[in-house]
Design a protein around this motif. Structure first.
Motif, mmCIF file in Angstrom:
data_model
loop_
_atom_site.group_PDB
_atom_site.id
_atom_site.type_symbol
_atom_site.label_atom_id
_atom_site.label_comp_id
_atom_site.label_asym_id
_atom_site.label_seq_id
_atom_site.Cartn_x
_atom_site.Cartn_y
_atom_site.Cartn_z
ATOM 1 N N LEU A 1 31.757 27.255 41.830
ATOM 2 C CA LEU A 1 32.414 28.205 42.720
ATOM 3 C C LEU A 1 31.895 29.623 42.558
ATOM 4 O O LEU A 1 31.838 30.386 43.527
ATOM 5 N N THR A 2 31.553 30.009 41.336
ATOM 6 C CA THR A 2 31.106 31.386 41.131
ATOM 7 C C THR A 2 29.858 31.692 41.954
ATOM 8 O O THR A 2 29.709 32.791 42.485
ATOM 9 N N ALA A 3 28.963 30.712 42.060
ATOM 10 C CA ALA A 3 27.766 30.896 42.891
ATOM 11 C C ALA A 3 28.109 30.801 44.369
ATOM 12 O O ALA A 3 27.589 31.559 45.188
ATOM 13 N N ALA A 4 28.997 29.880 44.721
ATOM 14 C CA ALA A 4 29.354 29.697 46.129
ATOM 15 C C ALA A 4 30.028 30.931 46.702
ATOM 16 O O ALA A 4 29.813 31.294 47.864
ATOM 17 N N HIS B 1 33.287 37.343 35.605
ATOM 18 C CA HIS B 1 33.629 37.045 34.220
ATOM 19 C C HIS B 1 33.456 35.556 33.928
ATOM 20 O O HIS B 1 32.905 35.175 32.891
ATOM 21 N N VAL B 2 33.921 34.712 34.843
ATOM 22 C CA VAL B 2 33.792 33.268 34.634
ATOM 23 C C VAL B 2 32.323 32.854 34.639
ATOM 24 O O VAL B 2 31.900 32.004 33.842
ATOM 25 N N GLY B 3 31.522 33.445 35.539
ATOM 26 C CA GLY B 3 30.094 33.146 35.545
ATOM 27 C C GLY B 3 29.452 33.455 34.210
ATOM 28 O O GLY B 3 28.617 32.686 33.706
ATOM 29 N N LEU C 1 41.240 42.321 32.292
ATOM 30 C CA LEU C 1 42.155 42.223 33.427
ATOM 31 C C LEU C 1 43.235 43.297 33.348
ATOM 32 O O LEU C 1 43.578 43.919 34.368
ATOM 33 N N ASP C 2 43.766 43.517 32.159
ATOM 34 C CA ASP C 2 44.789 44.553 31.996
ATOM 35 C C ASP C 2 44.246 45.919 32.404
ATOM 36 O O ASP C 2 44.938 46.695 33.082
ATOM 37 N N THR D 1 38.944 39.083 42.918
ATOM 38 C CA THR D 1 38.173 37.841 42.979
ATOM 39 C C THR D 1 36.764 38.047 42.454
ATOM 40 O O THR D 1 36.223 37.200 41.729
ATOM 41 N N GLY D 2 36.154 39.174 42.784
ATOM 42 C CA GLY D 2 34.816 39.474 42.280
ATOM 43 C C GLY D 2 34.806 39.623 40.769
ATOM 44 O O GLY D 2 33.883 39.146 40.095
#
Length: 238
Positions: free
Chosen positions: A122-125, A171-173, A228-229, A165-166
């Motif tokens: 999903l990160t790439a999509a 971060h997940v990527g 995130l905080d 979302t970005g």
């Protein structure tokens, strides 16, 4: 094969994709549906990555001829749009907003992080502009409702959603890339010694102060929460 690449220069037509039912062009009704095609494509991407998803591979997964798929997804770009919205259904079962918009927004980000870790492709999509389908729109509606007590105008709430979302995708990527990287033995210790030497040379006082105040290594989730905080707590509600 033309259906394996992107659609024409105009890209995917969102009206045609989301507002018109998918029906086979001719012949007898097939034994599969657009939903089944999309679900199999998602399963392939989850297991093997986005590069493994081709029209030919998905056709084989559902037991169909590749040409018969084109009535439902004329190319891989359209299939990717369907895949993104398909997995977005996982985000729609959420609690109603509590009224504490910052706490609720952080909960949204944690939900997105878990979602993207389940579907690493999903990160790439999401790096390419996508047309929001019905499940994506339902999630967007929820997030806009979460942000209503902030007092932000509608356009600003949309910007916050995009920014959040970005941040999560980036971060997940990074998390995924780090988890997949094969670090040579002793690399972390060598980097620590190098940075300690640089900090002690007297030419990098800011770096020396930062390293001196650094605590013990944290887990990816702890790092995510800290970032995130800073992001959410720093949002201007006016």
């Amino acid at each position: 094969m033309p259906g394996e690449g992107k659609s024409g220069g105009a890209g995917v037509d969102p009206e045609r994709l989301w507002l018109r039912p998918a029906e086979p062009r001719r012949g007898r009704r097939p034994s599969f549906t657009r939903e089944a095609i999309t679900a199999r494509a998602v399963a392939v991407a989850d297991a093997e990555g986005l590069e493994a998803v081709t029209m030919r591979r998905v056709a084989a997964e559902v037991g169909a001829g590749v040409m018969s798929l084109y009535s439902y997804a004329p190319d891989k770009e359209t299939l990717l749009e369907l895949m993104v919205d398909h997995v977005s259904a996982e985000l729609t079962d959420t609690d109603p907003p509590s009224g504490d918009w910052r706490a609720d927004l952080k909960a949204v980000a944690r939900l997105q992080r878990a979602h993207m870790l389940r579907h690493p492709w999903l990160t790439a999509a999401l790096a390419t502009r996508r047309s929001p389908g019905p499940h994506t729109l339902a999630f967007l509606e929820h997030v806009l409702g979460v942000l209503r007590p902030s007092g932000l105008a509608g356009a600003a709430r949309l910007e916050v959603f995009a920014q959040l979302t970005g941040f999560v995708a980036g971060h997940v990527g990074y998390e995924i890339a780090q988890a997949r990287a094969a670090e040579p033995p002793g690399r972390a210790e060598a980097e620590a010694r190098y940075l300690a030497a640089v900090a002690a040379d007297g030419h990098h006082p800011e770096l020396a102060e930062a390293l001196a105040s650094a605590g013990a290594p944290t887990t990816p989730e702890e790092t995510f929460t800290r970032f995130l905080d800073r992001l959410v707590d720093g949002l201007d509600s006016t």
